[in-house]
Scaffold this motif. Structure first.
Motif, PDB file in Angstrom:
ATOM      1  N   LEU A 344       0.852  -1.177   0.000  1.00 50.07           N
ATOM      2  CA  LEU A 344       0.000   0.000   0.000  1.00 50.07           C
ATOM      3  C   LEU A 344       0.894   1.235   0.000  1.00 50.07           C
ATOM      4  O   LEU A 344       1.927   1.248   0.673  1.00 50.07           O
ATOM      5  CB  LEU A 344      -0.891   0.032   1.248  1.00 50.07           C
ATOM      6  N   ALA A 345       0.521   2.236  -0.754  1.00 51.27           N
ATOM      7  CA  ALA A 345       1.289   3.477  -0.798  1.00 51.27           C
ATOM      8  C   ALA A 345       0.588   4.509   0.082  1.00 51.27           C
ATOM      9  O   ALA A 345      -0.366   5.155  -0.334  1.00 51.27           O
ATOM     10  CB  ALA A 345       1.398   3.983  -2.238  1.00 51.27           C
ATOM     11  N   VAL A 346       1.052   4.647   1.318  1.00 46.67           N
ATOM     12  CA  VAL A 346       0.451   5.615   2.240  1.00 46.67           C
ATOM     13  C   VAL A 346       1.150   6.957   2.057  1.00 46.67           C
ATOM     14  O   VAL A 346       2.346   7.088   2.311  1.00 46.67           O
ATOM     15  CB  VAL A 346       0.580   5.120   3.693  1.00 46.67           C
ATOM     16  N   ASP A 347       0.391   7.937   1.601  1.00 50.46           N
ATOM     17  CA  ASP A 347       0.937   9.257   1.292  1.00 50.46           C
ATOM     18  C   ASP A 347       0.738  10.161   2.509  1.00 50.46           C
ATOM     19  O   ASP A 347      -0.279  10.825   2.648  1.00 50.46           O
ATOM     20  CB  ASP A 347       0.214   9.827   0.067  1.00 50.46           C
ATOM     21  N   LEU A 348       1.728  10.135   3.400  1.00 47.40           N
ATOM     22  CA  LEU A 348       1.593  10.872   4.657  1.00 47.40           C
ATOM     23  C   LEU A 348       2.964  11.358   5.097  1.00 47.40           C
ATOM     24  O   LEU A 348       3.920  10.581   5.127  1.00 47.40           O
ATOM     25  CB  LEU A 348       0.994   9.943   5.731  1.00 47.40           C
ATOM     26  N   GLU A 349       3.066  12.626   5.433  1.00 43.34           N
ATOM     27  CA  GLU A 349       4.355  13.177   5.855  1.00 43.34           C
ATOM     28  C   GLU A 349       4.813  12.535   7.159  1.00 43.34           C
ATOM     29  O   GLU A 349       4.024  12.358   8.091  1.00 43.34           O
ATOM     30  CB  GLU A 349       4.242  14.699   6.030  1.00 43.34           C
ATOM     31  N   GLN A 350       6.106  12.196   7.219  1.00 49.51           N
ATOM     32  CA  GLN A 350       6.661  11.567   8.413  1.00 49.51           C
ATOM     33  C   GLN A 350       6.735  12.571   9.568  1.00 49.51           C
ATOM     34  O   GLN A 350       7.256  13.677   9.415  1.00 49.51           O
ATOM     35  CB  GLN A 350       8.056  11.028   8.120  1.00 49.51           C
TER      36      GLN A 350
END
Length: 523
Positions: A344-350
């Protein structure tokens, strides 16, 4: 931009990889092939052909019952997995390998699943495995009075929801669509047993597996021998496996160092450190979704204020945790359990440490000088040391942590009730399984007592969605809610570490710490 743990810390990832390659002595092989060393397949270990024969000795943690329906301890599961098999096997890269099922397909938008069975597979007593055995195995797990932990994970399946279309076809009718249902057939209790199984596996250990159980001594161990009629001939390659039970990690490490064991099922980094410098031992490592949740009771002060929970998450220095506690053998966490291992490609800033912002949030929440709080921790692997590091890091924003480190049995008597607790969560083949049991509003193991109706609705859509792209979009929304509201701080995902001696071939790591010896052999 996609921010994934491995992507934001390439140097740390390279360091982990270099250390692993050095420990395996396989840097050249892996660099040339692009294959992670722990994932080498049978017959592919350095180009060597598998060799038949020999006895493999495996060190396991203590086992409880080896009744497949009720087993829950790692030692029990590892013994049973040599004797009985699943419909599918989730490989280390999360692809599904057909085992007793040859193929499967959804119907009715994922509410119905059809599994076709492998023909000609025989149990150890000579009877053929058919759809009647599969139906009975699943019905036993989900009966209303079932003692199996599987019943909680298969809450969408009723006993009359599994049936046989014909001798080699099984139909699952679910209460709601489950897009990743095939992975649920690989939960540890879901091995296929004969239709007339009576709960006496220790006395009558009948499975279809690569080995037959010839001796079992509770609290001591088990011996299994090669099944000459195994359906996947010429596997297995080993003649015999001796599985010994040990009370704790240190005796297992000593068994590896003393030459009494060839394989250790799994080891935490702190326990395994003495083995890293042993030239006769290799460490097979694999990324996992295993993690530790720092849960904060969202229904009680001081953590009922989301600003306080965010302040805790912002005060934690995650890369330092990974280096100090795990020697780099972990991936960064971002306060949600959708690990980088999932497709899954989770697009979330670390999230990164920001003490000034943490202090600002505490001032706004009415705690400018911080507060004292008890942190409850079970005594397992690196968790006590994790608590000590948290104690130091949170003190920098005025949060004064009083450590309550307890024996595991004491901790798990009240872990969902404590205001501030650090809990070990094992890997599951899909993130659905963790999201639904740890964060759904009515979940029994929701230790934060946190509820978000939008999260619950999106989670139901996520579980039902079979399309990978749409699952990624929904996973990003779920991860975003958890990252924003922080019912639990998740700092890292542990690598799985499996020590083996150098003559052992094709024993891989595993996301769920399962043990597949079908392809193992001795050089």
């Amino acid at each position: 931009m996609i921010h994934r743990p491995h992507a934001v810390l390439p140097e740390a990832t390279d360091l982990r990889r270099r250390r692993l390659l050095q420990s395996l002595g396989l840097a050249g092989i892996a660099a040339g092939s692009g294959v992670w060393p722990g994932l080498l397949r049978a017959g592919e270990h350095g180009g060597q052909a598998a060799r038949r024969g020999g006895t493999l000795r495996v060190a396991l943690p203590m086992a409880d019952s080896i009744d497949p329906l009720q087993m829950s301890a790692g030692g029990s599961i590892a013994i049973v997995q040599q004797v009985a098999e699943y419909l599918v096997w989730a490989e280390d890269d999360l692809t599904l390998r057909p085992v007793l099922a040859t193929d499967w397909a959804p119907r009715n938008g994922g509410r119905t699943w059809i599994f076709r069975l492998r023909q000609g597979v025989r149990f150890h007593d000579g009877r053929e495995m058919t759809s009647a055995d599969v139906v009975a195995s699943f019905r036993r797990m989900v009966m209303p009075d079932s003692p199996s932990a599987a019943s909680a994970q298969l809450g969408f399946l009723r006993p009359d929801g599994v049936s046989a279309d014909d001798r080699y076809t099984v139909r699952f009718e679910l209460d709601r669509p489950i897009g990743a249902f095939p992975y649920y057939t690989h939960i540890y209790n879901a091995v296929i047993l004969p239709e007339d199984y009576a709960g006496d596996f220790a006395d009558s250990p009948i499975g279809t597996g690569p080995f037959r159980l010839v001796d079992y001594r509770p609290q001591e161990g088990a011996v299994v021998e090669r099944n000459p009629d195994y359906w996947d001939s010429p596997r297995p390659y080993l003649d015999r496996v001796e599985l010994s039970l040990y009370d704790g990690s240190q005796p297992q490490v000593l068994a590896m160092q003393g030459g009494a064991a060839d394989v250790m099922l799994g080891a935490g980094y702190i326990d395994a450190r003495p083995l890293f410098d042993d030239e006769d031992i290799e460490i097979v490592a694999a990324p996992t979704a295993r993690h530790r949740q720092l849960c904060m009771r969202a229904d009680q002060p001081p953590f009922e204020d989301v600003r306080v929970r965010r302040a805790v998450a912002l005060a934690v220095q995650r890369p330092a945790l990974i280096d100090t506690l795990l020697g780099g053998y972990a991936a960064l966490g971002n306060d949600h359990p959708v690990a980088d291992v999932y497709p899954l490609a989770v697009d979330l800033e670390q999230r990164e440490r920001d003490l000034a912002e943490a202090q600002r949030l505490l001032r706004e929440a009415g705690a400018p000088n911080g507060f004292p709080v008890d942190l409850y921790i079970g005594r397992v692997e690196e968790l006590p040391q994790y608590g000590q590091v948290l104690q130091q890091q949170l003190a920098e924003v005025g949060i004064r942590v009083n450590l309550q480190i307890e024996p595991l049995n004491v901790y798990y008597d009240h872990w969902t009730e404590v205001p501030f607790g650090l809990t070990d969560w094992v890997s599951r083949p899909t993130p659905d399984q963790i999201l639904s049991v740890a964060f759904r509003g009515d979940a029994e193991w929701n230790a934060a007592h946190w509820r978000n109706d939008d999260f619950d609705r999106i989670l139901e859509r996520f579980q039902a969605e079979p399309d990978a792209g749409r699952r990624s979009e929904l996973a990003t929304r779920l991860a975003g809610i958890l990252n924003e509201e922080v019912p639990a701080m998740i700092g890292y995902f542990n690598d799985g570490l499996r020590p083996v001696t150098r003559q052992v071939r094709d024993v891989t790591g595993n996301l769920s710490n399962y043990l597949d010896l079908t392809r193992a052999w001795l050089a």
